[in-house]
Design an enzyme around this catalytic site. Structure first.
Site, short mmCIF file in Angstrom:
data_model
loop_
_atom_site.label_atom_id
_atom_site.label_comp_id
_atom_site.label_asym_id
_atom_site.label_seq_id
_atom_site.Cartn_x
_atom_site.Cartn_y
_atom_site.Cartn_z
N GLY A 145 0.84 -1.21 0.00
CA GLY A 145 0.00 0.00 0.00
C GLY A 145 0.87 1.25 0.00
O GLY A 145 0.56 2.22 0.68
N ARG A 162 0.32 5.96 -1.51
CA ARG A 162 -0.09 7.26 -0.96
C ARG A 162 -0.09 7.20 0.57
O ARG A 162 0.17 6.15 1.16
CB ARG A 162 -1.50 7.61 -1.47
N TYR A 201 -12.83 -3.02 11.51
CA TYR A 201 -11.46 -2.46 11.45
C TYR A 201 -10.70 -2.74 12.75
O TYR A 201 -9.54 -3.16 12.73
CB TYR A 201 -11.58 -0.96 11.19
P1 NAI Z 1 -4.76 5.36 2.63
O1 NAI Z 1 -6.15 4.93 2.33
O2 NAI Z 1 -4.35 6.75 2.30
O3 NAI Z 1 -3.71 4.37 1.94
C1 NAI Z 1 -3.89 2.97 2.00
C2 NAI Z 1 -3.08 2.34 0.89
O4 NAI Z 1 -3.30 0.93 0.92
C3 NAI Z 1 -3.50 2.83 -0.50
O5 NAI Z 1 -2.34 3.04 -1.28
C4 NAI Z 1 -4.32 1.67 -1.04
O6 NAI Z 1 -4.31 1.58 -2.44
C5 NAI Z 1 -3.58 0.50 -0.41
N1 NAI Z 1 -4.40 -0.71 -0.37
C6 NAI Z 1 -5.67 -0.85 0.11
N2 NAI Z 1 -6.09 -2.10 -0.07
C7 NAI Z 1 -5.07 -2.78 -0.67
C8 NAI Z 1 -4.91 -4.11 -1.11
N3 NAI Z 1 -5.88 -5.02 -0.97
N4 NAI Z 1 -3.74 -4.46 -1.69
C9 NAI Z 1 -2.74 -3.56 -1.83
N5 NAI Z 1 -2.85 -2.27 -1.45
C10 NAI Z 1 -4.00 -1.89 -0.87
O7 NAI Z 1 -4.57 5.06 4.18
P2 NAI Z 1 -3.46 5.53 5.23
O8 NAI Z 1 -4.10 6.46 6.15
O9 NAI Z 1 -2.21 5.89 4.55
O10 NAI Z 1 -3.28 4.14 6.03
C11 NAI Z 1 -2.13 3.31 5.91
C12 NAI Z 1 -2.22 2.27 7.03
O11 NAI Z 1 -2.23 2.95 8.29
C13 NAI Z 1 -3.48 1.42 6.99
O12 NAI Z 1 -3.17 0.10 7.38
C14 NAI Z 1 -4.36 2.08 8.02
O13 NAI Z 1 -5.31 1.20 8.55
C15 NAI Z 1 -3.33 2.51 9.04
N6 NAI Z 1 -3.77 3.57 9.94
C16 NAI Z 1 -4.11 4.82 9.46
C17 NAI Z 1 -4.52 5.80 10.34
C18 NAI Z 1 -4.90 7.18 9.90
O14 NAI Z 1 -5.35 7.98 10.76
N7 NAI Z 1 -4.76 7.55 8.64
C19 NAI Z 1 -4.60 5.54 11.78
C20 NAI Z 1 -4.21 4.22 12.16
C21 NAI Z 1 -3.81 3.29 11.27
#
Ligand code: NAI
Length: 244
Positions: A12, A15, A152
């Protein structure tokens, strides 16, 4: 925290937090294998930010064949895999009464099974190398729970259980496994929240600000470095003190 010569697979990575992790690890000298669902657009932009030692591999982490191909491609390109960051994640929020079965399954498939598949594919490689660093991105929601995010929270709590189990299984082979639990981080995942909600959350955070993806990336860079070689099975909260 020099990572020159190390190869890192980041899921992932196109972004948000994943992008910041790719850029931070590349800045410290690592070869980066950026796993993205689509290799164009955002993934390409991230690769450009990383410099020259980066490849972008299309992969849905919930698909075992894709994950196998991801790790094989990484090894063909760079010869080894030293670091795995399981960052890919999704939300499908809703109160339990209204949550659809497919929303539960989708979140578990990406957030929990995806991490399982990636760890399964790299663990053999890292054990043979007698070296490896795995960081799983969990969430404070996996520790404290959150109304409207039961699916989640279950996935992120599961990631912590997996992390501790894998730390026990792989420790004798020189592989550390840790989790990072971000709090509220400014990315596309949290962009849908209203300014009012964001303001309220900021008030509750002791450091009085929403986190940046780079805050999480720096913690990951530490955990994958040699400076963290005696740390395994831990959950590092990067949340501005939100969970105190
Ligand atoms: P985001 O939605 O901006 O990025 C998530 C990335 O994962 C994207 O590039 C998406 O294309 C990719 N992705 C989703 N499903 C996928 C799959 N099946 N196979 C491959 N790639 C996949 O989210 P963000 O905020 O950058 O989150 C990153 C991680 O951090 C996640 O695991 C999220 O749960 C975790 N997180 C985020 C928080 C926040 O406040 N933004 C807080 C706590 C945890």
């Amino acid at each position: 925290m020099d990572l020159t010569g190390k190869t890192a697979v980041v899921t992932g990575g196109s972004r948000g937090i994943g992008r910041a992790i790719c850029v931070e690890l590349a800045r410290r000298g690592a070869n980066v294998v950026l796993c993205a669902r689509s290799v164009e657009g955002a993934a390409r932009e991230t690769a450009d930010l990383c410099g020259s030692n980066v490849i972008v591999v299309p992969c849905n982490v919930a698909d075992a064949a894709d994950v196998k191909n991801l790790m094989e491609t990484a090894r063909e390109a760079f010869g080894r895999i030293d670091i795995l960051v399981n960052n890919a994640g999704i939300t499908r929020d809703g109160l339990l009464m209204r949550m659809k079965e497919e929303d539960f399954d989708a979140v578990i498939a990406t957030n929990l099974k995806g991490a399982f598949l990636c760890m399964k594919e790299v663990s053999g490689v890292m054990m043979r190398q007698r070296y490896g660093r795995i960081v799983n991105i969990s969430s404070v929601v996996g520790i404290h729970g959150n109304a409207g995010q039961m699916n989640y929270a279950a996935s992120k709590a599961g990631v912590i259980g997996m992390t501790k189990s894998m730390a026990r299984e792989l420790g004798s082979r020189g592989v550390t496994v840790n989790a990072v639990a971000p709090g509220f981080i400014d990315t596309d995942m949290t962009a849908a929240l209203s300014e009012k909600t964001k303001g309220k959350m900021e008030e509750q955070i002791p450091l009085k600000r929403i986190g940046a993806p780079e805050d999480v990336a720096k913690a990951v860079a530490f955990l994958v470095s040699d400076e963290a070689s005696y740390i395994t099975g831990q959950v590092l909260c990067v949340d501005g003190g939100m969970g105190i």
